[in-house]
Design an enzyme around this catalytic site. Sequence first.
Site, PDB file in Angstrom:
ATOM      1  N   GLY A 199      38.028  46.508  52.232  1.00 67.26           N
ATOM      2  CA  GLY A 199      37.040  45.698  52.941  1.00 67.26           C
ATOM      3  C   GLY A 199      37.698  44.842  53.999  1.00 67.26           C
ATOM      4  O   GLY A 199      38.882  45.016  54.290  1.00 67.26           O
ATOM      5  N   ASN A 200      36.928  43.947  54.591  1.00 67.29           N
ATOM      6  CA  ASN A 200      37.511  43.039  55.577  1.00 67.29           C
ATOM      7  C   ASN A 200      36.878  41.658  55.426  1.00 67.29           C
ATOM      8  O   ASN A 200      35.977  41.457  54.617  1.00 67.29           O
ATOM      9  CB  ASN A 200      37.372  43.603  56.999  1.00 67.29           C
ATOM     10  N   ARG A 201      37.345  40.719  56.238  1.00 64.24           N
ATOM     11  CA  ARG A 201      37.000  39.314  56.011  1.00 64.24           C
ATOM     12  C   ARG A 201      35.732  38.853  56.735  1.00 64.24           C
ATOM     13  O   ARG A 201      35.429  37.670  56.749  1.00 64.24           O
ATOM     14  CB  ARG A 201      38.182  38.424  56.459  1.00 64.24           C
ATOM     15  N   SER A 202      34.988  39.782  57.324  1.00 68.23           N
ATOM     16  CA  SER A 202      33.787  39.349  58.048  1.00 68.23           C
ATOM     17  C   SER A 202      32.773  38.718  57.077  1.00 68.23           C
ATOM     18  O   SER A 202      32.441  39.293  56.042  1.00 68.23           O
ATOM     19  CB  SER A 202      33.153  40.556  58.737  1.00 68.23           C
ATOM     20  N   ALA A 266      31.550  44.166  61.297  1.00 69.71           N
ATOM     21  CA  ALA A 266      32.928  44.666  61.354  1.00 69.71           C
ATOM     22  C   ALA A 266      33.015  45.926  60.492  1.00 69.71           C
ATOM     23  O   ALA A 266      33.280  45.836  59.292  1.00 69.71           O
ATOM     24  CB  ALA A 266      33.883  43.597  60.847  1.00 69.71           C
TER      25      ALA A 266
END
Length: 396
Positions: A199-202, A266
């Site tokens: 995943g990512n930090r958005s 994102a």
Amino acid sequence: MSGGIAAYKACELLRRLTESGHDVTVVPTASALEFVGAPTWAALSGKPVAASVWSQVHEVPHVRLGQQADLVLVAPATADLLAKAAHGLADDLLTNTLLTARCPVVLAPAMHTEMWEHPATQANVATLRARGTLVLEPAEGRLTGKDTGKGRLPDPGEIFEVARQVLARPEGGADLAGRHVVVSAGGTKEFLDPVRFLGNRSSGLQGYALARAALSRGASVTLVSANVDLPAPAGARVERVETTEELRTAMLAAVQGADAVVMAAAPADFRPAVRSADKIKKAADGSAPALTLEQNPDILHELATNRSRPDAVIVGFAAETGDSTGSVLELGRAKLARKGCDLLVVNDVSGGAVFGSGENEVVILGTDGSSRSVPRAAKADIAHSIWDEVVARFAL
Ligand code: CTP
């Protein structure tokens, strides 16, 4: 407020308005008082409450309230209230106030699905919107009885947010009225197995702020939301997705006929080449599994180069850190050209400070060579600056 069971939720809305320093006069219809009594409204607003034009007549309240208001907000607005407002009927204090108000008017409908969908109600909503009244779409979910469907009053906190934004732009008006906009928000999950993902930090905050800002300017909004744990903006149609593939499918469907598209989400650029059906087990010899990735589709590029409407305004985001190949803005210009969109909102994420923060600082680049710097501000204000740029391009 008019007479629907959701009147009890308006107590929370009233609380938020008064606690944030607004001077609120509650004008219930007689039916609204069947649901929540005048003492509750009087105690929460700190003011006397009247439903009829026949009390305090010497103060001419049926004219004065509307004339003096900065905003008239009706929540809940019943089918009957919408009909009266659309046709200019004035048989009580609330409908008189609506006729005399020259300030922005926001109506938050709540009723059963059948009543909302009835052609009479839909025609009344269309009349009111054409006149510049902001009529929110009701939310979907559990209704008064055991049934579910469209017709719920949106979350009071979200109605408050619409009111706050309308009051903050008194001259702005509903400049997105009649426009359909699509916003993506959040970060995708790319699954390795049923329980693990990349995943990512958005956080989704900027995308949700864009949706709220557009709603407060009268747009019909579809919000494609990837893994965001925030309340649905009042009046938005929310499509929930997890992976980049799901985001792509939802966006391709949502953008048909849309006037503007903002890709604030994102999406992950890469996903595991294989999604294991079973949970990946630890190896007995202690070795870690090798992870093979494959590239995800570039949704923004696809939307911009294969447009459903040639005149739609398409906006991308770029979270950049400058490097040896160029500064943040140089990389942004190159990305704008590569993606094929009309506007690119560039933010410098070198410090990582933007993720999850309520504030941002961006430069909005246009294919026409334009560049607008928006200094550090709340994401709600950044969102309005982005819509200002979009609206300017509608006018071209
Ligand atoms: N985007 C997209 N699909 C992807 C990746 C990104 O639609 N698979 C969109 C994002 O929503 C954003 C814009 O493209 O609006 C820029 O994303 P970014 O990750 O900065 O672009 P990349 O193409 O991944 O460029 P880079 O090579 O710098 O990572």
